[in-house]
Design a protein around this motif. Structure first.
Motif, PDB file in Angstrom:
ATOM      1  N   SER A  87       1.083  -0.056  13.438  1.00 27.38           N
ATOM      2  CA  SER A  87       1.377  -1.136  12.497  1.00 27.38           C
ATOM      3  C   SER A  87       1.533  -0.588  11.086  1.00 27.38           C
ATOM      4  O   SER A  87       0.865   0.366  10.692  1.00 27.38           O
ATOM      5  CB  SER A  87       0.247  -2.167  12.517  1.00 27.38           C
ATOM      6  OG  SER A  87       0.402  -3.070  11.457  1.00 27.38           O
ATOM      7  N   ASP A  88       2.429  -1.212  10.329  1.00 24.37           N
ATOM      8  CA  ASP A  88       2.598  -0.846   8.927  1.00 24.37           C
ATOM      9  C   ASP A  88       1.379  -1.243   8.096  1.00 24.37           C
ATOM     10  O   ASP A  88       1.175  -0.731   7.007  1.00 24.37           O
ATOM     11  CB  ASP A  88       3.833  -1.554   8.338  1.00 24.37           C
ATOM     12  CG  ASP A  88       5.094  -0.763   8.602  1.00 24.37           C
ATOM     13  OD1 ASP A  88       4.969   0.369   9.111  1.00 24.37           O
ATOM     14  OD2 ASP A  88       6.190  -1.273   8.307  1.00 24.37           O
ATOM     15  N   LYS A  89       0.618  -2.214   8.595  1.00 30.84           N
ATOM     16  CA  LYS A  89      -0.561  -2.684   7.874  1.00 30.84           C
ATOM     17  C   LYS A  89      -1.772  -2.595   8.790  1.00 30.84           C
ATOM     18  O   LYS A  89      -2.280  -3.616   9.283  1.00 30.84           O
ATOM     19  CB  LYS A  89      -0.351  -4.107   7.388  1.00 30.84           C
ATOM     20  CG  LYS A  89       0.754  -4.180   6.355  1.00 30.84           C
ATOM     21  CD  LYS A  89       0.892  -5.556   5.778  1.00 30.84           C
ATOM     22  CE  LYS A  89       1.937  -5.558   4.690  1.00 30.84           C
ATOM     23  NZ  LYS A  89       2.224  -6.906   4.193  1.00 30.84           N
ATOM     24  N   ILE A 133      -5.045  -4.884   8.741  1.00 34.07           N
ATOM     25  CA  ILE A 133      -5.078  -6.300   9.131  1.00 34.07           C
ATOM     26  C   ILE A 133      -4.333  -6.575  10.429  1.00 34.07           C
ATOM     27  O   ILE A 133      -4.246  -7.718  10.857  1.00 34.07           O
ATOM     28  CB  ILE A 133      -4.515  -7.210   8.023  1.00 34.07           C
ATOM     29  CG1 ILE A 133      -3.085  -6.832   7.686  1.00 34.07           C
ATOM     30  CG2 ILE A 133      -5.402  -7.178   6.794  1.00 34.07           C
ATOM     31  CD1 ILE A 133      -2.378  -7.841   6.811  1.00 34.07           C
ATOM     32  N   SER A 134      -3.750  -5.559  11.016  1.00 34.91           N
ATOM     33  CA  SER A 134      -3.021  -5.798  12.260  1.00 34.91           C
ATOM     34  C   SER A 134      -2.955  -4.508  13.072  1.00 34.91           C
ATOM     35  O   SER A 134      -3.256  -3.431  12.566  1.00 34.91           O
ATOM     36  CB  SER A 134      -1.599  -6.304  11.972  1.00 34.91           C
ATOM     37  OG  SER A 134      -0.863  -5.333  11.260  1.00 34.91           O
ATOM     38  N   ARG A 146      -3.248 -14.384  16.075  1.00 27.44           N
ATOM     39  CA  ARG A 146      -2.247 -13.354  16.308  1.00 27.44           C
ATOM     40  C   ARG A 146      -2.483 -12.596  17.614  1.00 27.44           C
ATOM     41  O   ARG A 146      -1.564 -12.031  18.184  1.00 27.44           O
ATOM     42  CB  ARG A 146      -2.250 -12.348  15.149  1.00 27.44           C
ATOM     43  CG  ARG A 146      -1.584 -12.854  13.912  1.00 27.44           C
ATOM     44  CD  ARG A 146      -0.079 -12.680  14.002  1.00 27.44           C
ATOM     45  NE  ARG A 146       0.566 -13.275  12.846  1.00 27.44           N
ATOM     46  CZ  ARG A 146       1.044 -14.507  12.833  1.00 27.44           C
ATOM     47  NH1 ARG A 146       0.964 -15.262  13.905  1.00 27.44           N
ATOM     48  NH2 ARG A 146       1.614 -14.989  11.748  1.00 27.44           N
ATOM     49  N   PHE A 178       1.046 -15.121   7.341  1.00 27.51           N
ATOM     50  CA  PHE A 178       2.448 -14.935   7.679  1.00 27.51           C
ATOM     51  C   PHE A 178       2.891 -13.499   7.510  1.00 27.51           C
ATOM     52  O   PHE A 178       3.807 -13.034   8.145  1.00 27.51           O
ATOM     53  CB  PHE A 178       3.327 -15.839   6.801  1.00 27.51           C
ATOM     54  CG  PHE A 178       3.455 -15.360   5.390  1.00 27.51           C
ATOM     55  CD1 PHE A 178       4.506 -14.536   5.027  1.00 27.51           C
ATOM     56  CD2 PHE A 178       2.526 -15.715   4.426  1.00 27.51           C
ATOM     57  CE1 PHE A 178       4.622 -14.090   3.721  1.00 27.51           C
ATOM     58  CE2 PHE A 178       2.639 -15.276   3.140  1.00 27.51           C
ATOM     59  CZ  PHE A 178       3.681 -14.453   2.779  1.00 27.51           C
ATOM     60  N   ASP A 179       2.204 -12.771   6.649  1.00 26.19           N
ATOM     61  CA  ASP A 179       2.687 -11.430   6.348  1.00 26.19           C
ATOM     62  C   ASP A 179       2.585 -10.510   7.547  1.00 26.19           C
ATOM     63  O   ASP A 179       3.386  -9.610   7.713  1.00 26.19           O
ATOM     64  CB  ASP A 179       1.910 -10.844   5.183  1.00 26.19           C
ATOM     65  CG  ASP A 179       0.451 -10.702   5.496  1.00 26.19           C
ATOM     66  OD1 ASP A 179      -0.024  -9.586   5.562  1.00 26.19           O
ATOM     67  OD2 ASP A 179      -0.202 -11.736   5.689  1.00 26.19           O
ATOM     68  N   ASN A 238       5.415  -8.251   9.134  1.00 24.49           N
ATOM     69  CA  ASN A 238       5.212  -6.833   9.355  1.00 24.49           C
ATOM     70  C   ASN A 238       5.657  -6.434  10.755  1.00 24.49           C
ATOM     71  O   ASN A 238       6.384  -5.475  10.940  1.00 24.49           O
ATOM     72  CB  ASN A 238       3.725  -6.514   9.167  1.00 24.49           C
ATOM     73  CG  ASN A 238       3.408  -5.088   9.512  1.00 24.49           C
ATOM     74  OD1 ASN A 238       4.161  -4.194   9.168  1.00 24.49           O
ATOM     75  ND2 ASN A 238       2.326  -4.885  10.206  1.00 24.49           N
ATOM     76  N   ALA A 297       2.176  -7.704  -1.143  1.00 27.58           N
ATOM     77  CA  ALA A 297       3.010  -7.401   0.009  1.00 27.58           C
ATOM     78  C   ALA A 297       4.381  -6.964  -0.470  1.00 27.58           C
ATOM     79  O   ALA A 297       4.899  -7.487  -1.454  1.00 27.58           O
ATOM     80  CB  ALA A 297       3.140  -8.626   0.902  1.00 27.58           C
ATOM     81  N   SER A 298       4.934  -6.019   0.200  1.00 28.75           N
ATOM     82  CA  SER A 298       6.257  -5.529  -0.167  1.00 28.75           C
ATOM     83  C   SER A 298       7.210  -5.747   0.994  1.00 28.75           C
ATOM     84  O   SER A 298       6.859  -5.521   2.140  1.00 28.75           O
ATOM     85  CB  SER A 298       6.159  -4.042  -0.503  1.00 28.75           C
ATOM     86  OG  SER A 298       7.436  -3.498  -0.687  1.00 28.75           O
ATOM     87  N   GLN A 314       8.370  -8.496   2.172  1.00 31.52           N
ATOM     88  CA  GLN A 314       8.076  -9.662   3.008  1.00 31.52           C
ATOM     89  C   GLN A 314       8.926 -10.846   2.575  1.00 31.52           C
ATOM     90  O   GLN A 314       9.345 -10.943   1.438  1.00 31.52           O
ATOM     91  CB  GLN A 314       6.601 -10.050   2.871  1.00 31.52           C
ATOM     92  CG  GLN A 314       5.639  -8.942   3.157  1.00 31.52           C
ATOM     93  CD  GLN A 314       5.697  -8.486   4.605  1.00 31.52           C
ATOM     94  OE1 GLN A 314       6.185  -9.212   5.478  1.00 31.52           O
ATOM     95  NE2 GLN A 314       5.231  -7.295   4.872  1.00 31.52           N
TER      96      GLN A 314
END
Lengths: 124, 206
Positions: free
Chosen positions: A42-44, A47-48, A81, B91-92, B96, B166-167, B169
């Motif tokens: 994941s890019d993040k 949080i994911s 999610r 939502f982000d 992603n 956030a970038s 998005q």
């Protein structure tokens, strides 16, 4: 009925979630209830998570379920999610952090159910 | 070019075949071919939201959404599911994931329509080249951050403000008056003008 080394599995999940903190740890639990840590692509990752599909491909004939962590959570219940991957009902899904682990699944009404992961969930 | 699309074991329950050979000019064609040639796969792709879990691999490289119209580099493509999720329900995180889920572009009539609106916004003079949003604050419930709090009123569903940046998005801008409950944009959109970089305040335009 043979039970697996549940404590050993919990220890592996615990160690991976701690070592990856503050990122989400993820991995595969094999049918022998061994834990294989996987790359979170994941890019993040804080949080994911997205389990590296190459790892899934490599072990797809020997998967009991999947684990991921919710870093820093005292009571890491599954999130909304987490629901979307449960369409693969042949697999079990675990979420946790440190020693706290839940098992979750898609129930008949298409909503998410979860309960504390315990030894009775993993019998051979 | 002629490519062979391989399906992982997990997907074979929906495809009934291990692979198909198709002639395509882009990754998008690969997905279209699978949907057209495999009715059961098409059915599950939409009804079970299989698209949310799929990724395309060209050799050992993930195909990203912006590469969907690129020509495949090799003749061996894998269509494979993965497992994803996470602590965030904002939502982000979906935005992603959509970076990876290039295969999920043509999803439903509703989403195609939304994509059209999004494109019109992006193509407009105001948002023509807006590409970066930051300083977005969101309210999250305790459940969102993985904390079980029995005292929380489930009918309210709001926790403390959780500032985030956030970038790349999507920004939840709408034409007309919109009442927001869970998402608050409190700062700026970075707006790239022709010939230079400018910064505008969202509040000036909504």
């Amino acid at each position: 009925m043979q039970t697996v080394n549940f404590t050993q599995l919990l220890t592996q999940l615990h160690n991976h979630s701690i070592s990856e903190h503050p990122k989400e740890a993820c991995g595969i639990v094999t049918r022998n209830f061994e834990y294989i840590p996987c790359k979170n692509i994941s890019d993040k990752p804080k949080i994911s998570f997205i389990i590296d599909p190459m790892a899934i491909l490599a072990h797809e004939d020997n998967i009991w379920g999947f684990y991921h962590s919710h870093p820093g959570s005292a009571d890491p219940i599954p999130s909304d999610r987490d629901l979307k991957s449960t369409i693969f009902t042949e697999y079990k899904f675990l979420v946790g952090f440190a020693n706290s682990v839940y098992i979750y699944w898609l129930n008949e009404s298409n909503t998410l159910s979860f309960e504390r992961f315990n030894e009775s969930h993993c019998t051979l | 070019m002629k490519v062979t699309v391989h399906f992982s074991n997990l997907l074979r329950q929906f495809t009934d075949v291990t692979c198909i050979e198709v002639t395509v000019s882009s990754y998008r064609d690969v997905l279209s071919a699978c949907l057209n040639l495999l009715p059961r796969f098409r059915e599950h792709f939409y009804s079970q939201k299989l698209y949310k879990t799929l990724m395309l691999l060209d050799s050992d490289k993930y195909v990203r959404s912006f590469e969907l119209d690129f020509k495949p580099k090799t003749d061996k493509i894998w269509l494979i599911p993965t497992v994803s999720g996470g602590v965030s329900s904002s939502f982000d995180s979906l935005g992603n994931l959509s970076v990876f889920y290039g295969a999920s572009s043509p999803i439903s009539t509703q989403e195609v329509a939304l994509r059209g609106i999004d494109k019109r916004i992006r193509d407009s003079a105001l948002f023509g080249k807006a590409s970066t949003a930051f300083d977005i604050a969101q309210r999250k419930t305790n459940r969102d951050i993985g904390v079980l709090d029995n005292s929380e009123d489930p009918t309210k569903g709001f926790g403390a403000l959780a500032p985030m940046s956030a970038s790349g998005q999507n920004v939840p801008l709408h034409f007309g008056l919109v009442r927001t409950s869970g998402v608050i944009i409190n700062q700026y959109i970075k707006h790239i003008q022709r010939g230079g970089v400018d910064t505008i305040r969202v509040a000036d335009y909504i």
